[in-house]
Design a protein around this motif. Structure first.
Motif, PDB file in Angstrom:
ATOM      1  N   UNK A 166      77.123  62.686 -31.346  1.00 11.53           N
ATOM      2  CA  UNK A 166      76.967  62.731 -29.890  1.00 11.53           C
ATOM      3  C   UNK A 166      78.328  62.731 -29.205  1.00 11.53           C
ATOM      4  N   UNK A 167      79.244  61.941 -29.721  1.00  9.57           N
ATOM      5  CA  UNK A 167      80.567  61.846 -29.102  1.00  9.57           C
ATOM      6  C   UNK A 167      81.327  63.167 -29.217  1.00  9.57           C
ATOM      7  N   UNK A 168      81.151  63.864 -30.337  1.00 10.12           N
ATOM      8  CA  UNK A 168      81.830  65.155 -30.500  1.00 10.12           C
ATOM      9  C   UNK A 168      81.291  66.174 -29.495  1.00 10.12           C
ATOM     10  N   UNK A 169      79.999  66.103 -29.200  1.00 13.41           N
ATOM     11  CA  UNK A 169      79.403  66.997 -28.205  1.00 13.41           C
ATOM     12  C   UNK A 169      79.933  66.661 -26.811  1.00 13.41           C
ATOM     13  N   UNK A 170      80.075  65.367 -26.532  1.00 10.22           N
ATOM     14  CA  UNK A 170      80.602  64.935 -25.234  1.00 10.22           C
ATOM     15  C   UNK A 170      82.013  65.473 -25.025  1.00 10.22           C
ATOM     16  N   UNK A 171      82.833  65.406 -26.059  1.00 13.38           N
ATOM     17  CA  UNK A 171      84.213  65.894 -25.963  1.00 13.38           C
ATOM     18  C   UNK A 171      84.231  67.388 -25.639  1.00 13.38           C
ATOM     19  N   UNK A 172      83.362  68.147 -26.312  1.00 15.57           N
ATOM     20  CA  UNK A 172      83.277  69.589 -26.059  1.00 15.57           C
ATOM     21  C   UNK A 172      82.827  69.860 -24.623  1.00 15.57           C
ATOM     22  N   UNK A 173      81.808  69.122 -24.170  1.00 19.30           N
ATOM     23  CA  UNK A 173      81.289  69.342 -22.815  1.00 19.30           C
ATOM     24  C   UNK A 173      82.339  69.027 -21.762  1.00 19.30           C
ATOM     25  N   UNK A 174      83.140  67.996 -21.987  1.00 21.96           N
ATOM     26  CA  UNK A 174      84.173  67.638 -21.019  1.00 21.96           C
ATOM     27  C   UNK A 174      85.241  68.729 -20.927  1.00 21.96           C
ATOM     28  N   UNK A 175      85.567  69.321 -22.070  1.00 17.31           N
ATOM     29  CA  UNK A 175      86.550  70.405 -22.063  1.00 17.31           C
ATOM     30  C   UNK A 175      86.003  71.624 -21.330  1.00 17.31           C
ATOM     31  N   UNK A 176      84.729  71.929 -21.600  1.00 13.34           N
ATOM     32  CA  UNK A 176      84.102  73.063 -20.926  1.00 13.34           C
ATOM     33  C   UNK A 176      83.960  72.814 -19.428  1.00 13.34           C
ATOM     34  N   UNK A 177      83.732  71.553 -19.059  1.00 16.16           N
ATOM     35  CA  UNK A 177      83.601  71.213 -17.643  1.00 16.16           C
ATOM     36  C   UNK A 177      84.899  71.495 -16.896  1.00 16.16           C
ATOM     37  N   UNK A 178      86.017  71.176 -17.499  1.00 15.71           N
ATOM     38  CA  UNK A 178      87.301  71.445 -16.855  1.00 15.71           C
ATOM     39  C   UNK A 178      87.476  72.937 -16.599  1.00 15.71           C
ATOM     40  N   UNK A 179      87.079  73.733 -17.565  1.00 15.05           N
ATOM     41  CA  UNK A 179      87.184  75.180 -17.402  1.00 15.05           C
ATOM     42  C   UNK A 179      86.271  75.651 -16.263  1.00 15.05           C
ATOM     43  N   UNK A 180      85.047  75.084 -16.222  1.00  8.77           N
ATOM     44  CA  UNK A 180      84.081  75.464 -15.190  1.00  8.77           C
ATOM     45  C   UNK A 180      84.564  75.066 -13.806  1.00  8.77           C
ATOM     46  N   UNK A 181      85.186  73.903 -13.694  1.00 12.48           N
ATOM     47  CA  UNK A 181      85.703  73.433 -12.408  1.00 12.48           C
ATOM     48  C   UNK A 181      86.817  74.361 -11.924  1.00 12.48           C
TER      49      UNK A 181
END
Length: 213
Positions: A166-181
């Motif tokens: 779950x934590x590895x997925x969270x890390x990926x989502x946070x990186x993708x969120x920065x790109x989306x922002x």
């Protein structure tokens, strides 16, 4: 875990559950332990139509840890109320769920707490009881709810490898969120996350992350 709608009772259970239950209950006092009862009286719930409806209900995910089933583990038909303790519910449709081997065999087993029973994904609004720490990946009981604590303990929802996943997925989502922002595409990113949850599982994690955005 996440809330699901129970599917229509499979024909095999609709036609035979009462008879199978009666036959099983006759065997209970004739055997020293539940495991001594011949499997032909116990395992009749393992019908193909039962597996199919449960798989559709849970979209191929474990009812507890929400991991995809079939890649690294086989599916199992899980009895929320353990059949060894509640043999009368062995073929009860409302007691059957889809589980991975690890949750079912390594953790859930025959664990049961009458005072604070494990959460039922087809009955309880799961997000009223548990939430995910989006920093650690751990499942947390809301307001230290006792049923939530029972569920986490009895199904191993915070076992090491599961938390790491779950934590590895969270890390990926946070990186993708920065790109989306940076691209000003937050709504599109939310849609992508919803699609990812279908393929990757862990629906509570994805929904929690989307709500935080």
């Amino acid at each position: 875990m996440h809330k699901v709608n129970r599917g229509i009772k499979p024909k095999s259970l609709n036609d035979n559950a009462t008879k199978w239950t009666r036959e099983l209950l006759v065997q209970v006092p004739l055997n020293k332990t539940f495991t001594d009862i011949p499997s032909k009286y116990v395992n009749k719930y393992k019908q193909e139509d039962v597996k199919q409806v449960l798989t559709q209900m849970y979209e191929g995910l474990c009812c507890y840890c929400e991991s995809p089933i079939g890649v690294q583990t086989y599916e199992q038909i899980e009895h929320l109320k353990p059949k060894s303790i509640f043999p009368r519910f062995c073929f009860e449709w409302n007691n059957l769920h889809l589980s991975c081997q690890i949750c079912n065999i390594s953790y859930k087993k025959a664990n049961w707490d009458n005072d604070n029973p494990i959460l039922d994904p087809t009955v309880d609004n799961i997000e009223d009881f548990i939430e995910i720490d989006l920093e650690s990946g751990e499942i947390i009981p809301i307001s230290n709810n006792e049923r939530a604590n029972t569920t986490i303990e009895h199904t191993g929802l915070n076992r090491v490898n599961l938390v790491k996943r779950r934590n590895s997925i969270i890390i990926i989502m946070k990186k993708l969120l920065k790109i989306a922002v940076n691209a000003n595409e937050i709504e599109e990113f939310k849609e992508i996350l919803e699609t990812m949850s279908v393929d990757m599982g862990y629906k509570l994690l994805f929904s929690s992350f989307i709500k935080k955005i």
